[in-house]
Design an enzyme around this catalytic site. Structure first.
Site, short mmCIF file in Angstrom:
data_model
loop_
_atom_site.label_atom_id
_atom_site.label_comp_id
_atom_site.label_asym_id
_atom_site.label_seq_id
_atom_site.Cartn_x
_atom_site.Cartn_y
_atom_site.Cartn_z
N HIS A 339 -54.10 80.53 -36.96
CA HIS A 339 -54.55 81.09 -35.68
C HIS A 339 -56.05 80.90 -35.46
O HIS A 339 -56.56 81.14 -34.38
CB HIS A 339 -54.17 82.57 -35.60
CG HIS A 339 -53.82 83.00 -34.21
ND1 HIS A 339 -54.21 82.32 -33.08
CD2 HIS A 339 -53.08 84.07 -33.76
CE1 HIS A 339 -53.76 82.92 -32.01
NE2 HIS A 339 -53.06 83.99 -32.39
N HIS A 607 -14.71 13.02 -33.58
CA HIS A 607 -13.63 12.72 -32.64
C HIS A 607 -12.34 12.28 -33.28
O HIS A 607 -11.29 12.36 -32.68
CB HIS A 607 -14.09 11.62 -31.66
CG HIS A 607 -15.29 12.03 -30.87
ND1 HIS A 607 -16.35 11.20 -30.61
CD2 HIS A 607 -15.60 13.21 -30.32
CE1 HIS A 607 -17.25 11.86 -29.93
NE2 HIS A 607 -16.82 13.07 -29.74
N SER A 631 -15.06 12.09 -26.29
CA SER A 631 -16.24 12.94 -26.13
C SER A 631 -16.08 13.92 -24.99
O SER A 631 -16.69 14.98 -24.99
CB SER A 631 -17.40 12.01 -25.79
OG SER A 631 -18.45 12.26 -26.61
N LEU A 633 -15.31 16.74 -23.07
CA LEU A 633 -14.86 18.05 -23.55
C LEU A 633 -13.62 18.53 -22.81
O LEU A 633 -13.49 18.32 -21.61
CB LEU A 633 -15.99 19.07 -23.38
CG LEU A 633 -17.17 18.88 -24.32
CD1 LEU A 633 -18.37 19.72 -23.88
CD2 LEU A 633 -16.78 19.22 -25.75
N ASP A 667 -17.64 27.85 -25.40
CA ASP A 667 -17.63 28.78 -24.26
C ASP A 667 -18.01 28.10 -22.95
O ASP A 667 -17.40 28.35 -21.90
CB ASP A 667 -18.56 29.97 -24.53
CG ASP A 667 -19.95 29.58 -24.97
OD1 ASP A 667 -20.07 28.67 -25.82
OD2 ASP A 667 -20.93 30.15 -24.47
N ALA A 668 -19.00 27.21 -22.99
CA ALA A 668 -19.44 26.59 -21.74
C ALA A 668 -18.36 25.65 -21.21
O ALA A 668 -18.06 25.65 -20.01
CB ALA A 668 -20.74 25.83 -21.97
C1 LIG Z 1 -16.90 16.60 -20.03
C2 LIG Z 1 -18.16 16.61 -20.81
N1 LIG Z 1 -19.29 16.93 -20.19
C3 LIG Z 1 -20.45 16.98 -20.88
C4 LIG Z 1 -20.48 16.66 -22.18
C5 LIG Z 1 -21.80 16.70 -22.94
N2 LIG Z 1 -21.81 17.87 -23.81
C6 LIG Z 1 -21.44 17.78 -25.07
S1 LIG Z 1 -21.48 19.23 -25.85
C7 LIG Z 1 -22.05 20.03 -24.51
C8 LIG Z 1 -22.29 21.51 -24.56
C9 LIG Z 1 -21.06 22.22 -25.02
O1 LIG Z 1 -21.23 23.60 -24.96
P1 LIG Z 1 -20.05 24.54 -25.39
O2 LIG Z 1 -18.78 24.16 -24.72
O3 LIG Z 1 -20.48 25.96 -25.21
O4 LIG Z 1 -19.84 24.23 -26.93
P2 LIG Z 1 -20.93 24.37 -28.11
O5 LIG Z 1 -21.58 23.05 -28.28
O6 LIG Z 1 -21.88 25.43 -27.74
O7 LIG Z 1 -20.12 24.74 -29.29
C10 LIG Z 1 -22.20 19.13 -23.47
C11 LIG Z 1 -22.71 19.51 -22.15
C12 LIG Z 1 -19.28 16.25 -22.79
N3 LIG Z 1 -19.20 15.90 -24.05
N4 LIG Z 1 -18.13 16.28 -22.08
#
Ligand SMILES: Cc1ncc(C[n+]2csc(CCOP(=O)(O)OP(=O)(O)O)c2C)c(N)n1
Length: 995
Positions: A339, A607, A631, A633, A667-668
């Protein structure tokens, strides 16, 4: 019924923390002091280890390091906080310090230890002379009489403290382990309140006969620890947490636990007792409600907390009645202050500040949650409205409880902790009980629980726990878009109220598989530096997932799976799942490439298809075929479906259970490519169905350099799968047990309903898109977080040791096996290395030149553009590597040389300066596929974006550049549409090459 704040203190009894909670930390400490003190297998494990419960180093909080252990020891210490089991009696050492820096006042014991001197006066009957520590305590207590203290009292509601502590501990139990006690939180509130009312950091001092008031800058919070000695008597030690106000809660918690551990192991040092600013004492352990402790010289404040209990008048009342009436527990707190330098009003304000914090004021719990990495919003305080004794209110609340249950089923996945990189507080208004008129006071009240498994009536807390466990742990599931009630019920039965823990053999197998996945990548990383391998690191859980999928399928009698997958982790899957030999893969790295392949561009590894045999743990086998893919995707998706359908038809597999399609995606690409939707579109049609595909999206949260906000318009990468009402299971890739559990669920669903099912494996990518690419140009903060993140194998092993699921010896066995795997790989490459292949390189054919067009601009214009594209605004921090790169660009032009990217920037720049708008979109266009363009700079510290070409001159035309989603058809069509209307603009779409 009462609970002392200390009874929640679990730092003393390690069994309450998970049997081996400290083990790994302790081993780490040994390693840190001397790396040779642990076995060689551990060294690699500890390279990037950060002990969770290690206090921040003394240097980091501005205090000198403690002197070597052993300097001062507590006698036979058994800290009685929390009534800990007794530790073996310790050797008797020099007098232990007691309350308030006694070691500074300590004088030699008045009597030598041992026999009393013959000249000493006789002891009183029944008397035992006080010696050593006991004598010191007596002395200090007498000295404390000289301090004129006063005391303020306050009862603080404990309800919110209890609820939030529960949320914290439930999170810790399923993640890193450990428990937070009431005292940790109350102590932390005291430290924070001392910041809010700094007057309470004052103490009195007398120098040269003159009185002084001293305000402590740092808070060294003394913890009064009651120590039970070997003979059963008690003493008190008061070590302190140094610089408590400079820590965050996690640091405070770690320091606190460290001190208690050292009390327990007699490892306190002189330094631990020096400079206490404020002391926290807790006599609540033995049921005391309020106490007025003694204040020691050199301090201005001691806070005492009482037990946490219902007010006395409700002792013996029925808990259900009290819950209905909204009566909660309280904690008695006292502030005893000097205090001479502190006033009663200040002390009152201080206790009020503690109350405000414990009731969630000033973001108190938000801070605690953030520092522990808990991704949830804390429980909020509110008054009890509409007591449930009223029939209308009861009915209303009951309805709201049922609504909340439904909401968790629909949207619970939004609160699921599925992102290993965390960083976002998970919340959704419709999942907040207060949105449904329910508050903390309803948690202990009973309601009908609808069709949830278990008792018909139960407390809202039990309802909420069940829902959170089912929907908001490391698995988040979307299934309420399914219209078939049977499918929904089937899923609910498998996730609500279900124990997901795995038996020990499964845990060990997962750890072994993670070792195989990581070991393979680490080996390639060190042996083939800079080679593209599209590492799986960050997503290693894929291997145990595929493993369990094949295991289940083969056990159920399936004969064959056909898999389609992109580049990421393909080599890993080839070796660890399809059984391709290490030596074959290494030969490809060494240059023994198929000369037929893409002119030996080296991409054949990613591939080429292959077939192999997978052998399950019980010896059963299944044929695994990985389809070749281009190639492009996702182009492989319909191909795999066609392969499976043909195989099913050929073998008469009408039920479509013997041959199973598995598709993996990025994912993309999954969110972007149209063929994904087209393939889903086939999945339920008579002529195309294959009995359901198990899809696994390896969701590393980036597509090359493109983040989800530029790459998709949907919330999840997987939303497209809802078009066929497939269930979607999102799972945290750093919880491999959850990944395996999710895979089993997906497989069973497919077998049961013959429908597609999707697993969204949320993970990260340890390196750039490929190993030669630097991801920190565009995602600097994300990659700082990834650099800190230890591998899933290490995290999982640590968790198993902490939980006591494996012993340290077993862990060591796994580490040894991991090393051996690497060594074996090295041996295999040495044996298998062929002479490097000589591949014929053909140059491009000359294409001729276009007729010349006048495109020149003034040199001054070019200089202006160059100046703009090689500088950045004040306060902006470019990537360090990029700053140098831009510098080189400037030198280039000075020398009259222009590379492609600079030429392009000058062309775009001069067009916009002349008034022609430019718009460019394409995959990863802002940075450029080859890291060449850098039309967008990203602040290295904050992620802020800056587009230099938008700042060339005041009256320039616009320069717009976008990363597009990962698709071609739609993005190109869109830009074509732009160009049809925006005739005076330069509209460009940029394609991306191969992989
Ligand atoms: C139709 C097509 N477009 C573009 C590409 C070029 N490319 C190869 S991998 C990639 C990114 C892929 O990202 P995601 O699908 O998330 O897979 P991650 O590589 O992250 O595992 C791209 C744009 C391709 N191979 N095929």
């Amino acid at each position: 019924m009462s609970e002392s704040p200390m009874s929640g203190h679990q730092g003393i009894d390690p069994t309450e923390l998970g049997p081996n909670m400290w083990l790994v930390d302790e081993m780490y400490r040994r390693y840190r002091d001397d790396p040779d003190a642990v076995g060689e297998h551990w060294r690699e494990f500890f390279e990037d280890f950060t002990p969770k419960l290690d206090p921040p180093s003394a240097a980091s909080n501005g205090h000198p390091a403690a002197p070597a252990p052993d300097a001062v020891q507590a006698e036979g210490s058994t800290p009685a906080w929390g009534r800990a089991p007794r530790t073996p009696p310790a050797t008797v050492r020099p007098a232990a310090p007691t309350a308030a820096e006694p070691q500074q006042q300590a004088e030699p014991s008045p009597e030598p230890a041992g026999e009393a001197s013959p000249a000493a006066p006789a002891a009183p009957v029944g008397g035992t002379q006080l010696r050593g520590v006991a004598a010191l305590i007596a002395k200090n207590m007498e000295a404390s009489l000289e301090i004129p203290t006063a005391t303020s009292f306050r009862f603080v509601p404990a309800k919110l403290l209890e609820e939030n502590r529960r949320v914290v501990n439930r999170f810790l139990a399923t993640n890193q382990g450990g428990k937070v006690s009431f005292t940790h939180l109350i102590g932390w509130a005291i430290v924070n309140a001392l910041e809010m009312v700094p007057a309470m950091r004052k103490h009195f001092a007398e120098v040269g006969g003159k009185p002084f008031v001293v305000t402590a800058e740092t808070v060294n919070l003394g913890l009064a620890v009651d120590v039970e000695k070997s003979g059963g008597s008690r003493t008190l030690v008061v070590p302190n947490i140094k610089g408590a106000n400079e820590l965050d809660f996690a640091g405070f918690w770690a320091s606190y636990e460290d001190i208690i551990r050292r009390v327990r192991s007699n490892k306190l040092t002189v330094e631990d007792f020096a400079g206490t600013t404020v002391t926290l004492s807790n006599p609540g352990t033995i049921g005391t409600q309020l106490s007025v402790p003694r204040l020691m010289a050199g301090q201005g404040l001691i806070v005492a907390t009482g037990r946490i209990d219902y007010p006395t008048e409700y002792q013996g009342s029925d808990p259900a009645t009290m819950a209905n009436l909204g009566i909660g527990k309280i904690i008695g707190m006292t502030s005893t202050y000097d205090h001479r330098v502190i006033q009663g009003a200040e002390s009152g304000e201080f206790l009020a500040a503690i109350e405000r914090l414990l009731l969630g004021g000033d973001g108190f719990y938000e801070g605690v949650f953030a520092s522990l990495g808990i991704p949830y919003e804390p429980v909020a305080w509110s008054g009890d409205r509409g007591a449930v004794l009223d029939e209308d209110h009861r009915l209303e609340k009951q309805t709201n409880v049922l609504r909340l249950i439904n909401m968790f089923r629909v949207r619970g996945h939004l609160l699921a902790n599925i992102n290993p990189l965390g960083g976002k507080v998970l919340s959704h208004r419709e999942l907040d009980p207060s949105y449904h008129g329910l508050s903390v006071w309803d948690l202990d009240r009973e309601f009908f629980a609808g069709d949830l498994p278990g008792p018909r009536r139960r407390s809202l807390r039990q309802v909420q726990d069940l829902l959170r466990d089912a929907y908001c742990q490391t698995v988040g599931i979307e299934y309420m878009h399914i219209q078939d009630p049977e499918q929904k019920r089937w899923i609910q039965h498998r996730i609500e109220g279900v124990d997901r823990s795995l038996p020990a053999p499964d845990q060990r197998h997962i750890l072994e598989r993670l070792g195989a996945a990581e070991g393979f990548e680490r080996f390639l990383h060190s042996k083939y530096v800079g080679h593209k391998r599209f590492s799986l690191e960050g997503a290693e859980s894929l291997i145990p997932m595929l493993d369990v999928l094949l295991e289940e399928a083969s056990a159920a009698g399936a004969e064959r799976v056909v898999m389609g997958m992109p580049h990421r982790g393909r080599l890993n899957v080839l070796t660890n799942i399809v059984g391709k030999s290490y030596s074959r893969i290494f030969r490809e790295f060494e240059g023994d490439l198929d000369p037929e392949s893409t002119q030996g561009s080296g991409d054949v590894k990613y591939h080429v298809g292959t077939a192999g045999k997978f052998t399950g743990r019980s010896g059963q086998t299944i044929t695994v075929e990985l389809a070749s893919n281009p190639s492009h995707l996702e182009a492989v998706d319909p191909v795999v479906e066609g392969m499976v359908r043909a195989a099913q038809d050929n073998s008469g597999d009408r039920d479509r259970v013997k041959i199973l399609p598995i598709l993996m995606h990025g994912d993309a690409a999954f969110a972007g490519e149209g063929v994904v939707a087209e393939t889903f579109g086939l999945s339920e049609l008579k002529g195309f169905r294959t009995g359901g595909t198990v899809h696994i999206v390896v969701n590393n949260q980036l597509g090359f350099t493109t983040a989800p906000e530029s790459g998709r318009s949907s919330v999840y990468a997987t939303d497209i799968a809802k078009m066929v009402q497939a269930p979607i299971i999102h799972v945290n890739g750093d919880d491999p047990e959850a990944c395996v559990w999710a895979t089993r669920l997906a497989y069973e669903f497919r077998q049961q309903f013959k429908k597609d099912v999707v697993i969204d494996l949320v993970c990260y990518r340890r390196y750039g898109h490929n190993e030669g690419d630097d991801p920190s140009y565009t995602q600097p903060l994300m990659y700082q977080a990834i650099d800190q993140r230890r591998s899933v194998r290490k995290l999982y092993m640590e968790k198993l040791v902490n939980r006591g699921d494996i012993t340290v010896e077993e862990a060591e066995g796994f580490l040894a096996e991991y090393r051996q795997r690497m060594e074996q790989a090295f041996d295999e490459t040495k044996e298998s290395a062929p002479p490097p292949a000589q591949l014929e390189r053909r140059g491009p054919q000359p294409m001729g030149v276009l007729p010349p067009v006048e495109t020149g601009v003034e040199r001054g214009v070019l200089d202006k553009i160059l100046q703009r594209v090689t500088t950045w605004p004040e306060g902006f921090t470019p990537h360090p590597k990029l700053a140098r790169q831009l510098e080189r660009r400037r030198d280039l032009l000075e020398k009259g040389a222009v590379d492609w990217a600079l030429g392009e920037a000058l062309a775009f720049g001069s067009l916009i300066v002349e008034g022609t708008p430019v718009r460019l979109s394409g995959q990863d266009s802002r940075r450029g596929t080859f890291s060449q363009r850098h039309a967008m700079l990203v602040d290295y510290r904050t992620d802020r974006k800056f587009y230099p070409l938008n700042h060339v001159s005041e009256d320039q035309a616009t320069f717009l550049i976008y990363d597009s989603p990962l698709n071609e058809f739609a993005a190109l069509g869109f830009e074509y549409g732009e160009s049809v209307v925006a005739k005076d603009s330069l509209v460009l779409w940029e394609a991306q090459f191969g992989d």
